[in-house]
Scaffold this motif. Structure first.
Motif: not given
Length: 561
Positions: A220, A223, A226-227
């Motif tokens: 991912q 993701l 983005l974190r």
């Protein structure tokens, strides 16, 4: 008589020793020994301790808690938090060496506690205790824990920030991981208030590199990216940061205008990377040489880590720790200004890695060579100084003026060597010989695991260095400065400093000592190698030496008859 054995066929005393050395109570005792023993026993050293202490003294004297000053001039090197902490300590315990150094010792203690709590949660309590012992007994950490400077406080906040970053990484739930983001910004704000941008730069850079590395291992990847962006650009996080650090920066801007920002950000931060400041230069491999020294006596232990380096990248915790260390190491290797304690920003991960892989430490000669070499050098130090002084004496009597001019040692350096040699007395010799003998016994002792013997070697090193070496070094270097300051305070005459930078003199004199031309009736504090130039610069004044010891002198100026 056969010793009592446990179920693993090991002597009971050996098992008990291992349990004791992984007990938090043992770690607490070692903290007391390494950080607090002899804390106020020696004078402040110049330049650093003297500069910080004088800025704190002037802050208390003037009541100006916004702009630090040293000898009446603004000191824009560091933000205000360390001065506030030292001021609070001296208000509680008196204005003395112990109180000035106490904030560093307390900060270093909390630094160890933060490390212990993090490692216990990620690994286990024994590993946490071993990591704490490594940190407490390493040479450079114990030095800054006993110093009246900002570094122990800064390293506490840097370590806390990194621990929050990894906790955030482990918790993907936005509903629960916000607390880690906010705490990271709180620690960065306090670090920014301690020493400036370094408290933000490394956490942001290392976290970016770590999350970038995780993209390779995660399915991912979007993701993961983005974190990182969510944490790095958190509006609430930056609000916490500004609320913590912003008020003082705003206050000093209102007091001093843009002068502070030009000096602090451009000169003392960006300028340190571009070029060497205050003569602190170094070659590109400087930290390859310094790293083994700052980790003493655990240098060989560190080298054993490379056995596990092949598998480290696949383990998130070890990858995070290696990226943390290597980022700091590489960055400062290319910096114009190089100082040993800069590496401590990235030393915490090494202590954790060494503790985790303590069972891989098997080569006793590799493990004990560095501390044995250190003790051997300390044993040979008096002979080395005798040899140097003999060479100096020979140069001084050389018939060749060119040789004398080329090789002549400055008067103050020669005085330091003479005083240093005098301080290395019989008790010093007996202590270092005892320490060396203890190291040899630990090397040859085959029963306890090698890591336990190295921890005991760390205790021996601490006893020798802080019980016998440091007091004698400071006696030679700083006791004359302290005595001169106390004499100037007692004489209570106007005093100036001439071509000398030893701010602890003003601390002990308990007054600002300006740098300006002297006039008749005033005292002049200076290094002994500046006496001749003082005579040349002010031929209209007669000198009366009222104090001279080692490398410094105190001179009263009189009008010529």
């Amino acid at each position: 008589m056969t010793p009592e054995l446990n179920a693993d066929r090991q002597p009971v005393w050996l098992t008990a020793m291992g349990r004791a050395m992984t007990s938090p109570w043992f770690l607490l005792l070692v903290v007391a020994l390494s950080f607090f023993w002899q804390l106020g026993a020696v004078p402040l050293y110049d330049l650093d301790e003297g500069a910080f202490a004088e800025a704190t003294r002037e802050m208390l004297d003037s009541g100006n808690v916004i702009t630090p000053h040293k000898d009446g001039e603004p000191r824009y090197d560091k933000p205000a938090l360390i001065y506030w902490l030292q001021a609070a300590s001296t208000e509680a315990f008196g204005f003395n060496e112990f109180a000035l150094r106490l904030p560093s010792a307390v900060a270093a203690t909390f630094w160890v506690l933060a490390l212990w709590l993090f490692v216990r949660a990620r690994l286990d309590a024994p590993t946490a205790t071993v990591a704490g012992l490594l940190m407490v007994l390493s040479l450079q950490v114990s030095l800054i824990a006993k110093a009246a400077v900002a570094d122990a406080v800064l390293n506490l906040f840097i370590a806390l920030t990194f621990f929050e970053i990894y906790r955030y990484f482990l918790d993907p739930d936005p509903k629960t991981n916000r607390r880690f983001i906010l705490r990271a910004y709180l620690w960065m704000g306090l670090g920014f208030l301690t020493k400036g941008p370094v408290a933000v730069f490394f956490p942001v850079l290392v976290s970016f590199l770590f999350f970038l590395s995780e993209i390779r291992w995660s399915k991912q990847s979007l993701l993961v990216a983005l974190r990182w962006f969510r944490a790095a650009f958190s509006p609430l996080g930056w609000l916490v940061f500004l609320l913590v650090a912003g008020p003082w920066y705003l206050a000093i801007y209102l007091d001093d205008g843009a002068d502070f920002f030009r000096s602090f950000f451009l000169e003392h931060n960006a300028g340190r990377f571009d070029e060497a400041m205050h003569g602190h230069a170094g070659f590109p491999g400087y930290y390859l040489v310094m790293l083994p020294l700052i980790l003493l006596p655990f240098t060989g232990w560190f080298l054993s880590l490379f056995k596990a380096s092949r598998t480290a990248w696949s383990d998130p915790l070890e990858r995070f720790l290696w990226i943390w260390f290597l980022t700091v190491f590489v960055f400062f290797s290319f910096s114009g200004t190089k100082l040993p304690h800069y590496l401590l920003y990235g030393a915490v991960p090494l202590f954790i890695l060494m503790a985790r892989h303590r069972d891989r430490l098997t080569n006793r000669w590799l493990a004990f060579a560095p501390p044995l070499l250190l003790l051997a050098l300390l044993v040979a130090l008096p002979l080395m100084l005798d040899t140097i002084l003999h060479v100096i004496e020979g140069i001084a009597t050389s018939p060749s003026a060119e040789v004398r001019a080329m090789l002549e040692l400055k008067a103050h350096e020669s005085a330091l060597l003479i005083d240093g040699r005098r301080a290395l007395d019989l008790p010093y010799g007996l202590a270092v010989l005892t320490g060396l003998a203890a190291m040899i016994v630990l090397l040859r002792w085959s029963r306890p695991p090698l890591w336990q013997r190295l921890v005991l070697a760390g205790l021996v090193q601490t006893w020798v260095v802080y019980g016998f070496l440091v007091p004698r070094v400071f006696e030679a270097m700083q006791a004359p400065v302290k005595e001169a300051g106390l004499m100037a305070k007692q004489l209570d005459l106007p005093t100036v400093v001439y071509r000398t930078s030893m701010p602890s003199f003003s601390v002990y004199r308990d007054a600002i000592t300006p740098k300006r031309p002297p006039v008749a009736g005033e005292l002049v504090f200076l290094r002994v190698d500046k006496l001749d130039s003082l005579t040349r610069d002010y031929p209209e004044l007669r000198q009366e030496i009222v104090y001279r010891r080692g490398a410094v002198a105190l001179v009263r100026m009189h009008s010529m008859p």
